[in-house]
Design an enzyme around this catalytic site. Structure first.
Site, PDB file in Angstrom:
ATOM      1  N   LYS A  21       0.819  -1.216   0.000  1.00 26.66           N
ATOM      2  CA  LYS A  21       0.000   0.000   0.000  1.00 26.66           C
ATOM      3  C   LYS A  21       0.852   1.264   0.000  1.00 26.66           C
ATOM      4  CE  LYS A  21      -0.929   0.098   4.962  1.00 26.66           C
ATOM      5  NZ  LYS A  21      -0.034   1.184   5.367  1.00 26.66           N
ATOM      6  N   ARG A  96      -7.149   3.819  10.924  1.00 30.21           N
ATOM      7  CA  ARG A  96      -6.722   2.438  11.127  1.00 30.21           C
ATOM      8  C   ARG A  96      -7.650   1.701  12.076  1.00 30.21           C
ATOM      9  NH1 ARG A  96      -1.082   2.286   9.861  1.00 30.21           N
ATOM     10  NH2 ARG A  96      -0.055   0.327  10.360  1.00 30.21           N
ATOM     11  N   ARG A 135      11.395  -7.044   2.957  1.00 32.05           N
ATOM     12  CA  ARG A 135      11.619  -5.633   3.304  1.00 32.05           C
ATOM     13  C   ARG A 135      12.496  -5.537   4.550  1.00 32.05           C
ATOM     14  NH1 ARG A 135       6.334  -2.256   4.391  1.00 32.05           N
ATOM     15  NH2 ARG A 135       6.435  -3.238   6.418  1.00 32.05           N
ATOM     16  N   ARG A 141      13.894  -2.288   8.892  1.00 34.83           N
ATOM     17  CA  ARG A 141      12.964  -1.565   9.756  1.00 34.83           C
ATOM     18  C   ARG A 141      12.860  -2.252  11.100  1.00 34.83           C
ATOM     19  NH1 ARG A 141       7.441   0.338   6.824  1.00 34.83           N
ATOM     20  NH2 ARG A 141       6.611  -0.312   8.829  1.00 34.83           N
ATOM     21  N   ARG A 152       1.414  -6.822  14.362  1.00 34.22           N
ATOM     22  CA  ARG A 152       0.836  -5.833  13.459  1.00 34.22           C
ATOM     23  C   ARG A 152      -0.252  -6.453  12.574  1.00 34.22           C
ATOM     24  NH1 ARG A 152       5.492  -3.934  10.332  1.00 34.22           N
ATOM     25  NH2 ARG A 152       4.361  -2.092   9.678  1.00 34.22           N
TER      26      ARG A 152
HETATM   27  P1  AMP Z   1       2.743   1.734   8.848  1.00 32.75           P
HETATM   28  O1  AMP Z   1       3.964   2.149   8.118  1.00 32.75           O
HETATM   29  O2  AMP Z   1       1.471   2.327   8.269  1.00 32.75           O
HETATM   30  O3  AMP Z   1       2.632   0.241   9.009  1.00 32.75           O
HETATM   31  O4  AMP Z   1       2.850   2.356  10.335  1.00 32.75           O
HETATM   32  C1  AMP Z   1       3.939   2.035  11.177  1.00 32.75           C
HETATM   33  C2  AMP Z   1       3.523   2.182  12.622  1.00 32.75           C
HETATM   34  O5  AMP Z   1       3.107   3.541  12.898  1.00 32.75           O
HETATM   35  C3  AMP Z   1       2.324   1.334  13.058  1.00 32.75           C
HETATM   36  O6  AMP Z   1       2.691   0.011  13.383  1.00 32.75           O
HETATM   37  C4  AMP Z   1       1.827   2.120  14.262  1.00 32.75           C
HETATM   38  O7  AMP Z   1       2.663   1.914  15.388  1.00 32.75           O
HETATM   39  C5  AMP Z   1       2.018   3.560  13.823  1.00 32.75           C
HETATM   40  N1  AMP Z   1       0.834   4.064  13.109  1.00 32.75           N
HETATM   41  C6  AMP Z   1       0.746   4.408  11.792  1.00 32.75           C
HETATM   42  N2  AMP Z   1      -0.478   4.841  11.484  1.00 32.75           N
HETATM   43  C7  AMP Z   1      -1.204   4.766  12.625  1.00 32.75           C
HETATM   44  C8  AMP Z   1      -2.553   5.056  12.954  1.00 32.75           C
HETATM   45  N3  AMP Z   1      -3.426   5.501  12.032  1.00 32.75           N
HETATM   46  N4  AMP Z   1      -2.952   4.882  14.245  1.00 32.75           N
HETATM   47  C9  AMP Z   1      -2.100   4.439  15.178  1.00 32.75           C
HETATM   48  N5  AMP Z   1      -0.815   4.124  14.939  1.00 32.75           N
HETATM   49  C10 AMP Z   1      -0.365   4.288  13.670  1.00 32.75           C
END
Ligand code: AMP
Length: 204
Positions: A21, A96, A135, A141, A152
């Site tokens: 995404k 989310r 990744r 990461r 996650r």
């Molecule tokens: P992502 O790259 O979108 O997977 O986001 C990485 C991390 O950022 C997630 O595992 C959460 O810890 C935090 N995060 C990102 N977006 C949100 C959100 N909308 N609400 C809460 N935590 C978020």
């Protein structure tokens, strides 16, 4: 509902970790001439910069847990208030959970706006785990370790997947097969958006 005088396109891309995404979000945002707003990227940049925000969210991100709705929604409201998001945007990673959907609804309604489409990228679980592992090797990461990935994905299924039900009742979800080449998937998304009358030229 009548939306405001909007020339741009307001999109959300949703999919499990490893669905691609982030990559597709950037490509679609570029195609429509709108900024891609990724909460994960905002948080990671804040952690890297060691800012107040970064210090608040570092441990949460590393555990793969969710940052609080209040903090995340405040970050998004701030970002969407920049001039470049006035003519549309693509959200990646926010909302989310259902509570964040309500925060976003309230914020957008206050501006006379609403989401035009929600792109759901579907990828089988095995494929997304394989992509995340790749990744992890390439980017290192800190939230791509096995235990954190499992957390996650569980959070995605429990908290994030239900937001699609909310948007489905509004008739704005396009489910896209996320398996294929990058170009194929981008074309599928653009075709689905164009079928809704969301054209790239309107955003130019
Ligand atoms: P992502 O790259 O979108 O997977 O986001 C990485 C991390 O950022 C997630 O595992 C959460 O810890 C935090 N995060 C990102 N977006 C949100 C959100 N909308 N609400 C809460 N935590 C978020």
């Amino acid at each position: 509902m009548t939306l405001g005088q909007t020339d741009g396109v307001r999109l959300l891309i949703v999919g499990p970790q490893g669905s691609g995404k982030g990559t597709q979000g950037i490509r679609i945002a570029e195609a429509f001439g709108i900024p891609a707003v990724s909460t994960g990227d905002v948080f990671r940049a804040a952690v890297a910069a060691g800012s107040d925000l970064g210090q608040q969210v570092k441990a949460i991100i590393e555990a793969g847990d969710l940052v609080s709705d209040e903090l995340t929604s405040a970050v998004v409201r701030d970002r969407l208030s920049h001039a470049d998001a006035e003519g549309g945007f693509l959200l990646d990673g926010y909302p989310r959970n259902v509570s964040q959907v309500m925060h976003l609804d309230e914020f957008l309604e206050g501006r006379g706006e609403g989401l035009d489409a929600v792109i759901e990228l579907s990828v089988p679980r095995d494929e997304s785990i394989a992509r995340i592992s790749l990744r992890a090797q390439e980017q290192g990461r800190t939230d791509d370790t096995e235990a954190v990935i499992a957390n996650r994905l569980a959070i995605y299924e429990r908290e994030t997947a239900p937001i699609l039900g909310v948007y489905r009742t509004r008739g704005i979800v396009d489910e896209i097969d996320g398996v294929g080449s990058l170009d194929e998937i981008t074309h599928r998304i653009i075709a689905a958006l164009e079928a809704r009358g969301l054209s790239r030229s309107a955003a130019a």
